[in-house]
Design an enzyme around this catalytic site. Structure first.
Site, short mmCIF file in Angstrom:
data_model
loop_
_atom_site.label_atom_id
_atom_site.label_comp_id
_atom_site.label_asym_id
_atom_site.label_seq_id
_atom_site.Cartn_x
_atom_site.Cartn_y
_atom_site.Cartn_z
N ALA A 10 6.50 11.91 -2.27
CA ALA A 10 6.03 11.87 -0.91
C ALA A 10 4.37 12.49 -1.09
O ALA A 10 3.80 12.97 -0.19
CB ALA A 10 6.55 13.06 0.05
N ASN A 12 0.43 10.90 -2.33
CA ASN A 12 -0.70 10.00 -1.74
C ASN A 12 0.01 8.29 -1.59
O ASN A 12 0.14 7.69 -0.41
CB ASN A 12 -1.82 9.97 -2.45
CG ASN A 12 -2.63 10.87 -2.09
OD1 ASN A 12 -2.44 11.65 -1.07
ND2 ASN A 12 -3.64 11.21 -3.35
N GLY A 14 3.20 7.31 -2.23
CA GLY A 14 4.61 7.55 -1.49
C GLY A 14 4.40 7.60 -0.15
O GLY A 14 5.16 6.82 0.77
N HIS A 176 -0.12 -2.95 -17.10
CA HIS A 176 -0.80 -2.51 -16.04
C HIS A 176 -1.80 -1.18 -16.83
O HIS A 176 -1.39 -0.43 -17.51
CB HIS A 176 0.01 -1.59 -15.21
CG HIS A 176 -0.87 -0.94 -14.11
ND1 HIS A 176 -1.73 -1.70 -13.35
CD2 HIS A 176 -0.91 0.39 -13.48
CE1 HIS A 176 -2.26 -0.87 -12.49
NE2 HIS A 176 -1.78 0.26 -12.47
#
Ligand SMILES: NC(=O)c1ccc[n+]([C@@H]2O[C@H](COP(=O)([O-])OP(=O)(O)OC[C@H]3O[C@@H](n4cnc5c(N)ncnc54)[C@H](O)[C@@H]3O)[C@@H](O)[C@H]2O)c1
Length: 309
Positions: A10, A12, A14, A176
């Site tokens: 939870a 930034n 999420g 990535h």
């Protein structure tokens, strides 16, 4: 909408992902799970209280355990830590691999039918950890990186050409990170090959800026990394799955011989629908692009060696 989507982490990325999922009403319930007591509960409640203003009926709830997440159709994993002073890149990989391992065990137990969209870094390696630990098939463990990298590339091109972002079609493949492979040969502006509209040196600068897109944001923020575009990218993938859109998006997928590569996650063009990864497209690459993709894959395999499952 589907019944339930869980976002693990939870922080930034999420929390912003949960908000976007709710505002797009992609699920009846969005569950935010984090290890920090009170944070997912507080952010979830705050987001739910925005529902009467924003006009969505998705309930957002927070929890420190996976009970409320049980039976989720999709799980977006954003849990992890950023590199701390004195920590090597390998230390970070091992720490995040442990976190993703623990999260994946919970996902396997509580959400056995879920499609996992991985966001945590190093992305390609975390996808592999989740696939191994959940035991899910490759169709149900997909990584978000290419959609974000492509969005950055498209934004920079739209700015340089002073045209709508909607008219830029592009694809960024590979791992990535610094070794990503923007496919200049497939970049068009409403069908016009981009090379007809922009000088080679300007295009090369845009490709370079795309490659360093994440670092550019970190340099501004100083603490923390990008999350508005990353959350938008993760949600675009979820939306393609929820609405069975059959979108072709660049995603990290487990390769089994495609592009001459196997036994690793790498960014390739994927069709996303209700089954998750429904098809990998193999497109013709220039010799230079193929070599760049192989170099990128080599870097992913090196990082995989630092993790013991
Ligand atoms: N794939 C991409 O393109 C991309 C883009 C941006 C960020 N990221 C990655 O996404 C991750 C999250 O970034 P952020 O900016 O949100 O970081 P953040 O630090 O704001 O949030 C991470 C959250 O994970 C939580 N967490 C840690 N261990 C956990 C566990 N075991 N279970 C549940 N939650 C746990 C933390 O408490 C924290 O709230 C990072 O790994 C980052 O590198 C990836």
């Amino acid at each position: 909408m589907i019944d339930k989507i869980t976002v693990v982490g939870a922080g930034n990325v999420g929390a912003t992902t949960a908000q976007r999922l709710a505002e797009k009403a992609l699920a009846r319930t969005v569950v935010l799970v984090d290890v920090i007591d009170g944070v997912p509960q507080g952010k979830g409640l705050d987001q739910w209280e925005s529902a009467p203003i924003e006009g969505f009926d998705t309930r957002v709830v927070g929890a420190n355990d996976y009970g409320p997440a049980a039976g989720s159709g999709i799980v977006v994993i954003t849990a992890g830590i950023a590199r701390k002073p004195g920590m090597s890149r390998d230390d970070l990989v091992r720490t995040n691999a442990d976190i993703v391992k623990q999260v994946s065990q919970q996902v396997r137990q509580h959400c056995p039918g879920a499609i996992v969209v991985m966001v945590s870094n190093p992305l390609d390696v975390m996808c592999w950890v989740a696939k191994e630990v959940t035991g899910f098939p490759r169709e149900r463990v997909i990584g978000m990186a290419g959609v974000l990298d492509t969005a950055r590339y498209r934004a920079f091109l739209a700015e340089a050409l002073d045209v709508s972002v909607e008219d830029i079609q592009a694809m960024v493949l590979g791992g990535h990170g610094d070794t990503m492979v923007p496919l200049v040969s497939y970049t068009t502006v409403s069908g016009i090959p981009v090379g007809q509209l922009i000088a080679p040196d300007s295009l090369a600068k845009i490709v370079d800026r795309t490659r360093n897109g994440g670092a550019e944001i970190v340099a501004f923020l100083k603490t923390g990394s990008a999350y508005y575009a990353p959350s938008a990218a993760a949600v675009q993938m979820v939306e393609a799955i929820v609405h069975d859109k059959k979108r072709i998006l660049p995603c990290a997928a487990w390769l089994e011989g495609e592009y001459g590569l196997s036994g690793l996650y790498c960014g390739v063009p994927c069709k996303l629908g209700k089954g998750g990864l429904e098809r990998i497209f193999e497109v013709a690459l220039t010799a230079q692009e193929q070599a760049a993709l192989e170099k990128s894959a080599g870097a992913v395999k090196e990082t995989m060696k630092t993790v013991t499952l």
